[in-house]
Design a protein around this motif. Structure first.
Motif, PDB file in Angstrom:
ATOM      1  N   SER A  30       2.268  -2.657   2.090  1.00 30.32           N
ATOM      2  CA  SER A  30       1.420  -1.494   2.695  1.00 30.32           C
ATOM      3  C   SER A  30       2.387  -0.310   2.588  1.00 30.32           C
ATOM      4  CB  SER A  30       1.208  -1.929   4.321  1.00 30.32           C
ATOM      5  OG  SER A  30       0.111  -2.996   4.231  1.00 30.32           O
ATOM      6  N   THR A  46       0.404   6.609  -3.193  1.00 29.80           N
ATOM      7  CA  THR A  46      -0.776   7.183  -2.802  1.00 29.80           C
ATOM      8  C   THR A  46      -0.737   8.872  -2.520  1.00 29.80           C
ATOM      9  OG1 THR A  46      -2.104   5.257  -2.430  1.00 29.80           O
ATOM     10  CG2 THR A  46      -3.042   7.077  -1.507  1.00 29.80           C
ATOM     11  N   ARG A  47       0.353   8.704  -1.670  1.00 27.13           N
ATOM     12  CA  ARG A  47       0.700   9.959  -0.938  1.00 27.13           C
ATOM     13  C   ARG A  47       1.722  10.874  -1.791  1.00 27.13           C
ATOM     14  NH1 ARG A  47      -2.676  11.629   2.584  1.00 27.13           N
ATOM     15  NH2 ARG A  47      -3.024   9.834   4.352  1.00 27.13           N
ATOM     16  N   GLU A  58      -2.254  -5.724  -4.510  1.00 23.97           N
ATOM     17  CA  GLU A  58      -2.223  -4.217  -4.331  1.00 23.97           C
ATOM     18  C   GLU A  58      -1.042  -3.489  -5.250  1.00 23.97           C
ATOM     19  OE1 GLU A  58      -1.651  -6.602  -1.993  1.00 23.97           O
ATOM     20  OE2 GLU A  58      -2.772  -6.357  -0.182  1.00 23.97           O
ATOM     21  N   LEU A 114      -2.679  -3.228  -8.700  1.00 24.86           N
ATOM     22  CA  LEU A 114      -3.413  -2.276  -9.284  1.00 24.86           C
ATOM     23  C   LEU A 114      -2.602  -1.028  -9.163  1.00 24.86           C
ATOM     24  CD1 LEU A 114      -6.034  -2.990  -6.332  1.00 24.86           C
ATOM     25  CD2 LEU A 114      -6.576  -2.754  -8.771  1.00 24.86           C
ATOM     26  N   ARG A 153      -1.682  10.666  -5.904  1.00 29.95           N
ATOM     27  CA  ARG A 153      -0.934  11.532  -5.947  1.00 29.95           C
ATOM     28  C   ARG A 153       0.317  11.169  -6.548  1.00 29.95           C
ATOM     29  NH1 ARG A 153      -2.704  14.780  -0.330  1.00 29.95           N
ATOM     30  NH2 ARG A 153      -4.656  15.410  -0.893  1.00 29.95           N
ATOM     31  N   LEU A 206      -7.770  11.461   7.991  1.00 32.39           N
ATOM     32  CA  LEU A 206      -7.292  10.351   8.563  1.00 32.39           C
ATOM     33  C   LEU A 206      -7.365  10.344   9.909  1.00 32.39           C
ATOM     34  CD1 LEU A 206      -5.700   7.674   7.545  1.00 32.39           C
ATOM     35  CD2 LEU A 206      -3.574   9.081   7.816  1.00 32.39           C
ATOM     36  N   SER A 262      -8.007  14.738  -0.727  1.00 31.63           N
ATOM     37  CA  SER A 262      -7.596  14.438   0.703  1.00 31.63           C
ATOM     38  C   SER A 262      -8.262  13.237   1.016  1.00 31.63           C
ATOM     39  CB  SER A 262      -7.725  15.466   1.648  1.00 31.63           C
ATOM     40  OG  SER A 262      -7.009  16.656   1.335  1.00 31.63           O
ATOM     41  N   MET A 315      -9.909  10.731  -0.481  1.00 30.76           N
ATOM     42  CA  MET A 315      -9.488   9.526  -1.322  1.00 30.76           C
ATOM     43  C   MET A 315      -8.077   8.957  -0.853  1.00 30.76           C
ATOM     44  SD  MET A 315     -11.847   8.103  -3.255  1.00 30.76           S
ATOM     45  CE  MET A 315     -11.035   7.237  -4.460  1.00 30.76           C
ATOM     46  N   THR A 316      -7.168   9.853  -0.713  1.00 27.02           N
ATOM     47  CA  THR A 316      -5.979   9.427  -0.438  1.00 27.02           C
ATOM     48  C   THR A 316      -5.758   8.862   1.187  1.00 27.02           C
ATOM     49  OG1 THR A 316      -5.125  11.517  -0.142  1.00 27.02           O
ATOM     50  CG2 THR A 316      -4.671  10.646  -2.197  1.00 27.02           C
ATOM     51  N   ASP A 317      -6.543   9.776   1.846  1.00 28.43           N
ATOM     52  CA  ASP A 317      -6.602   9.247   3.551  1.00 28.43           C
ATOM     53  C   ASP A 317      -7.216   8.058   3.623  1.00 28.43           C
ATOM     54  OD1 ASP A 317      -5.478  11.666   4.139  1.00 28.43           O
ATOM     55  OD2 ASP A 317      -7.119  12.534   4.983  1.00 28.43           O
ATOM     56  N   MET A 336      -7.417   5.520   1.279  1.00 26.60           N
ATOM     57  CA  MET A 336      -6.569   4.502   0.781  1.00 26.60           C
ATOM     58  C   MET A 336      -5.502   4.140   1.822  1.00 26.60           C
ATOM     59  SD  MET A 336      -7.039   3.565  -2.679  1.00 26.60           S
ATOM     60  CE  MET A 336      -8.163   4.233  -3.959  1.00 26.60           C
ATOM     61  N   ASP A 337      -4.777   5.300   2.462  1.00 27.66           N
ATOM     62  CA  ASP A 337      -4.023   4.929   3.498  1.00 27.66           C
ATOM     63  C   ASP A 337      -4.311   4.186   4.589  1.00 27.66           C
ATOM     64  OD1 ASP A 337      -2.313   5.617   5.640  1.00 27.66           O
ATOM     65  OD2 ASP A 337      -1.488   7.610   4.953  1.00 27.66           O
ATOM     66  N   VAL A 371      -4.936   0.328   3.700  1.00 30.00           N
ATOM     67  CA  VAL A 371      -3.718  -0.377   3.395  1.00 30.00           C
ATOM     68  C   VAL A 371      -3.074  -0.658   4.550  1.00 30.00           C
ATOM     69  CG1 VAL A 371      -2.110   1.248   2.654  1.00 30.00           C
ATOM     70  CG2 VAL A 371      -2.210  -1.033   1.587  1.00 30.00           C
ATOM     71  N   ASN A 372      -3.293   0.328   5.347  1.00 32.20           N
ATOM     72  CA  ASN A 372      -2.388   0.279   6.848  1.00 32.20           C
ATOM     73  C   ASN A 372      -2.996  -0.523   7.966  1.00 32.20           C
ATOM     74  OD1 ASN A 372       0.330   1.450   6.403  1.00 32.20           O
ATOM     75  ND2 ASN A 372      -0.897   2.978   5.437  1.00 32.20           N
ATOM     76  N   VAL A 407      -9.380  -0.422  -6.224  1.00 35.62           N
ATOM     77  CA  VAL A 407      -9.397  -0.891  -5.047  1.00 35.62           C
ATOM     78  C   VAL A 407     -10.621  -1.533  -4.297  1.00 35.62           C
ATOM     79  CG1 VAL A 407      -8.942  -0.174  -2.610  1.00 35.62           C
ATOM     80  CG2 VAL A 407      -7.531   0.588  -4.402  1.00 35.62           C
ATOM     81  N   PHE A 449      -6.544  -6.189   2.101  1.00 30.91           N
ATOM     82  CA  PHE A 449      -5.845  -5.402   1.308  1.00 30.91           C
ATOM     83  C   PHE A 449      -4.867  -4.797   2.162  1.00 30.91           C
ATOM     84  CE2 PHE A 449      -4.775  -1.658  -1.194  1.00 30.91           C
ATOM     85  CZ  PHE A 449      -5.312  -1.967  -2.563  1.00 30.91           C
ATOM     86  N   GLY A 450      -3.472  -5.154   1.770  1.00 31.39           N
ATOM     87  CA  GLY A 450      -2.283  -4.663   2.760  1.00 31.39           C
ATOM     88  C   GLY A 450      -2.674  -5.314   4.149  1.00 31.39           C
ATOM     89  N   LYS A 451      -2.744  -4.389   4.960  1.00 29.25           N
ATOM     90  CA  LYS A 451      -3.165  -4.743   6.555  1.00 29.25           C
ATOM     91  C   LYS A 451      -4.694  -4.686   6.848  1.00 29.25           C
ATOM     92  CE  LYS A 451       1.389  -2.956   7.756  1.00 29.25           C
ATOM     93  NZ  LYS A 451       1.907  -1.999   8.939  1.00 29.25           N
TER      94      LYS A 451
END
Lengths: 225, 236
Positions: A87, A94-95, A113, A116, A189, B47, B71, B73-75, B77-78, B81-82, B103, B193-195
């Protein structure tokens, strides 16, 4: 340039770690003339550290900020990554982070993950032998015109992601066929660079070139941002 | 009561959430969670907005033109996965980027006409399919270019209701959907996916889709799976 974080099996892959550390030490950043510090940690230690970090701050959702002090994170061991690590590294890229996956670092195939991010899945490896790695014509500039490197290595064949976004810059000639051997891709990013050759004495010169390529691309990205 | 944010579109001429889908979704998930926000201002969703909910439901969300480094898309994904929970309904609208297609399972390829189809549950003992028998539905079922790296588990397949045999011809989906005894098209899947957790379910062309009782049962099972633990950590 700053620091990079190398996550690998610090018991098994000592020699590869040493070679990589030496290459980084020798490499001077063209812009700042600074040495690059390599911080090393085993995946198990990192997973524990990330868990502790997440546990200390339950109001925060992740521990990936741990990675942001590094210009790049490098993985070159076959490891079984934990969920916390997966994670965190996914969020880091991603960031805007830079991930460099080398040889056995491309074999973490149990986690989609990571697959990908790397944009490919290892299908098979062949017996070790003398292998020819080719740099694409359009990328020969960064190798000083050199286009062919012959090294003693284990060939990797990977199934590439059809969803695209991957720039292949080096190929392997094996059995009369050409296969992707090194590529870079954007992920949101961030940037992911994958290098299939193993880090050995035989590939040391090739790795000096490849690491230079990776670092130049990071510097270029910093300038753009 | 758990809460969900629906991300959708109120203005479009087709798949308009306000044409009855909103009422149906409130009913489908009644007692399980409350849909407390419905938004279409994609780029205004932060987010923090996502984290304030227990689940995101994306119904034909107009995200197909978003860049992967935007913003939202990145938010997203964040968030995922979290520990985020995402139910993606009908349009696989993330296929415009390699990241989104990877994803969430693929990118849109084509769909046959609105028609009556037979939906078959996967042959598995997973509790998420408990009480879900084969059913028929009037819908517009989508065929995707599938992401082969995502480790997803298919839940539902679609096939032509009468298993008619069509000649392969100028309309390729007729062959894909209706070949007698042939291919079944994956229409729904789930994975961690991740958590985080994701469910994608294709049926949902209009409000009528959400009145089919076996499909309602299926969606409630999916929501229960999304909202319960099962992963280390998680958002809350």
């Amino acid at each position: 340039m700053g620091k990079v974080l190398a996550v690998y099996n610090t018991e098994k892959d000592v020699r590869a770690g040493g070679i990589l550390r030496e290459i980084f030490k020798e490499y001077k950043n063209e812009q700042e003339r600074d040495e690059i510090a390599v911080i090393e940690i085993s995946p198990e230690e990192l997973e524990e550290e990330l868990k502790r970090s997440a546990g200390d701050k339950p109001e925060e959702k992740g521990s990936y900020e741990r990675f942001f002090e590094y210009k790049a994170v490098i993985l070159f061991s076959k490891i079984t990554p934990g969920t916390e690590f997966v994670s965190a590294i996914f969020t880091y890229v991603t960031r805007g982070g830079s991930l460099l996956l080398i040889h056995e670092g491309l074999r973490m195939s149990t986690r989609h993950e990571i697959l990908l991010l790397q944009g490919a899945k290892l299908e098979w490896t062949g017996p070790a032998g003398e292998l020819d790695y080719w740099v694409d014509e359009k990328n020969e500039g960064w190798t000083g015109g050199e286009r062919l490197y012959t090294v003693w290595d284990e060939p990797y064949y990977l199934d590439m992601d059809v969803c695209g976004g991957t720039q292949i810059f080096m190929k392997l000639t094996y059995g009369g066929m050409q296969y992707p051997a090194a590529w870079q891709r954007k992920w949101c990013r961030g940037t992911v660079t994958c290098l299939t050759p193993g880090i050995t004495e035989s590939s040391r010169e090739l790795y000096r070139i490849l690491i230079g390529y990776v670092l130049r691309s990071l510097v270029g990205r910093e300038e753009k941002s | 009561m758990k809460k969900a944010l629906v991300i959708t579109d109120f203005n479009r001429g087709f798949h308009n959430y306000r044409e009855g889908v909103d009422e149906q979704l409130h009913e489908v998930f009644s007692g399980l969670l409350e849909i407390d926000q419905e938004r279409q201002d994609i780029e205004g969703i932060s987010l923090q907005d996502m984290l304030s909910e227990d689940c995101l439901i994306l119904y034909c969300a107009p995200v197909w033109d978003l860049k992967a480094d935007s913003s939202f898309m990145t938010d997203l994904m964040d968030y995922l996965v979290n520990g985020g929970r995402i139910l993606l309904l009908h349009i696989m609208s993330f296929g415009g980027t390699a990241e989104g297609a990877g994803v969430f399972g693929g990118s849109f390829r084509m769909h046959p006409p609105y028609n009556r189809y037979r939906i078959l549950p996967a042959k598995t003992n997973d509790s998420i399919l408990q009480g879900v028998a084969p059913f028929e539905i009037e819908d517009e079922l989508h065929l995707l270019h599938m992401s082969q790296l995502l480790d997803k588990k298919v839940l539902l397949y679609g096939t032509d209701v009468k298993r008619r045999k069509h000649a392969a011809g100028p309309v390729p989906y007729q062959d894909i959907y209706a070949r007698e005894g042939g291919l079944l098209v994956p229409l729904s899947w789930y994975y961690t996916f991740g958590k985080g957790k994701v469910v994608y379910a294709c049926p949902g062309h209009n409000a009528q889709s959400f009145q089919e009782q076996i499909y309602v049962r299926f969606l409630r099972n999916c929501m229960e799976w999304l909202l319960t633990g099962g992963q280390e950590g998680g958002l809350k």
